[in-house]
Design a protein around this motif. Sequence first.
Motif, mmCIF file in Angstrom:
data_model
loop_
_atom_site.group_PDB
_atom_site.id
_atom_site.type_symbol
_atom_site.label_atom_id
_atom_site.label_comp_id
_atom_site.label_asym_id
_atom_site.label_seq_id
_atom_site.Cartn_x
_atom_site.Cartn_y
_atom_site.Cartn_z
ATOM 1 N N MET A 60 29.876 27.748 -31.847
ATOM 2 C CA MET A 60 29.730 26.825 -32.952
ATOM 3 C C MET A 60 28.281 26.893 -33.431
ATOM 4 O O MET A 60 27.361 26.934 -32.624
ATOM 5 C CB MET A 60 30.100 25.410 -32.465
ATOM 6 N N LYS A 61 28.096 26.902 -34.726
ATOM 7 C CA LYS A 61 26.749 26.905 -35.291
ATOM 8 C C LYS A 61 26.071 25.557 -35.020
ATOM 9 O O LYS A 61 26.722 24.515 -34.969
ATOM 10 C CB LYS A 61 26.792 27.155 -36.795
ATOM 11 N N THR A 62 24.776 25.592 -34.843
ATOM 12 C CA THR A 62 23.998 24.396 -34.507
ATOM 13 C C THR A 62 24.172 23.294 -35.550
ATOM 14 O O THR A 62 24.320 22.121 -35.203
ATOM 15 C CB THR A 62 22.512 24.762 -34.346
ATOM 16 N N LYS A 63 24.188 23.655 -36.829
ATOM 17 C CA LYS A 63 24.332 22.655 -37.893
ATOM 18 C C LYS A 63 25.663 21.905 -37.757
ATOM 19 O O LYS A 63 25.723 20.686 -37.903
ATOM 20 C CB LYS A 63 24.233 23.349 -39.263
ATOM 21 N N LEU A 64 26.741 22.629 -37.476
ATOM 22 C CA LEU A 64 28.050 21.994 -37.286
ATOM 23 C C LEU A 64 28.045 21.095 -36.054
ATOM 24 O O LEU A 64 28.619 20.010 -36.056
ATOM 25 C CB LEU A 64 29.150 23.053 -37.171
ATOM 26 N N TYR A 65 27.397 21.570 -34.991
ATOM 27 C CA TYR A 65 27.304 20.760 -33.783
ATOM 28 C C TYR A 65 26.596 19.433 -34.077
ATOM 29 O O TYR A 65 27.043 18.375 -33.633
ATOM 30 C CB TYR A 65 26.581 21.505 -32.660
ATOM 31 N N HIS A 66 25.502 19.481 -34.833
ATOM 32 C CA HIS A 66 24.764 18.259 -35.150
ATOM 33 C C HIS A 66 25.612 17.290 -35.983
ATOM 34 O O HIS A 66 25.551 16.079 -35.774
ATOM 35 C CB HIS A 66 23.448 18.578 -35.851
ATOM 36 N N LEU A 67 26.419 17.823 -36.898
ATOM 37 C CA LEU A 67 27.321 16.971 -37.676
ATOM 38 C C LEU A 67 28.358 16.328 -36.761
ATOM 39 O O LEU A 67 28.609 15.126 -36.835
ATOM 40 C CB LEU A 67 28.000 17.780 -38.785
ATOM 41 N N LEU A 68 28.943 17.131 -35.874
ATOM 42 C CA LEU A 68 29.907 16.618 -34.902
ATOM 43 C C LEU A 68 29.264 15.537 -34.035
ATOM 44 O O LEU A 68 29.833 14.455 -33.836
ATOM 45 C CB LEU A 68 30.439 17.754 -34.032
ATOM 46 N N GLU A 69 28.087 15.801 -33.535
ATOM 47 C CA GLU A 69 27.361 14.862 -32.679
ATOM 48 C C GLU A 69 27.079 13.553 -33.421
ATOM 49 O O GLU A 69 27.291 12.462 -32.883
ATOM 50 C CB GLU A 69 26.055 15.527 -32.239
ATOM 51 N N HIS A 70 26.635 13.655 -34.654
ATOM 52 C CA HIS A 70 26.319 12.476 -35.464
ATOM 53 C C HIS A 70 27.575 11.636 -35.727
ATOM 54 O O HIS A 70 27.575 10.418 -35.540
ATOM 55 C CB HIS A 70 25.675 12.908 -36.788
#
Length: 136
Positions: free
Chosen positions: A1-11
Motif C-alpha cells: 500500500m502506498k504511504t499516502k493511502l495508508y495515512h488516509l486509512l489511518e486518519h
Amino acid sequence: MKTKLYHLLEHRAADCRYFVIPVWKGSGYTTMFMQVQMPHILFTGLEDYKARGTQAAPYFTVSHYKEFAETKDLVLIRGDIVFVNKLTDSEAKWLLETAQSFYLNDTRYKLVERFNKKTSEFDFKDVLRALDMPVM
C-alpha cells in the motif's frame, strides 16, 4: 500500500473504528464485524461479537508495517487467518480489499461514517447495494 493511502486509512480509522462487511458464502452471506486500531485491523463474525463483545476472538487479523514508508513510499500488510474453518484465503483477501475500499473511497466511506456517527440512519442494505450483493 502506498504511504499516502495508508495515512488516509489511518486518519479515517481514528475517526471511525468500526464497520460491518458481508462475506458471500454460497447462497448467502456472513456478516463480519471490523475493528480498526491502526496499525491493526481485527475481523470477527458479527454474531460472535454480539454474543461475546470484546471477548470475541478474531477470525482474521491484519497488521500494517511502516518501516519502508519514508524510504520506499510503501507500507507492507500482513494478514493472518486465525480460524481457517471460518474464512478461506480468498475470502480473507476479498475482505481486506473490501474493507480498504470502504475507508479509501469517499462515497463508500460515507457508509462507514454513518455506521459510527449516525447509527440510527445506517441501513445495512446500503452496504449490500454498494457491493452489488442481493438484499435478502
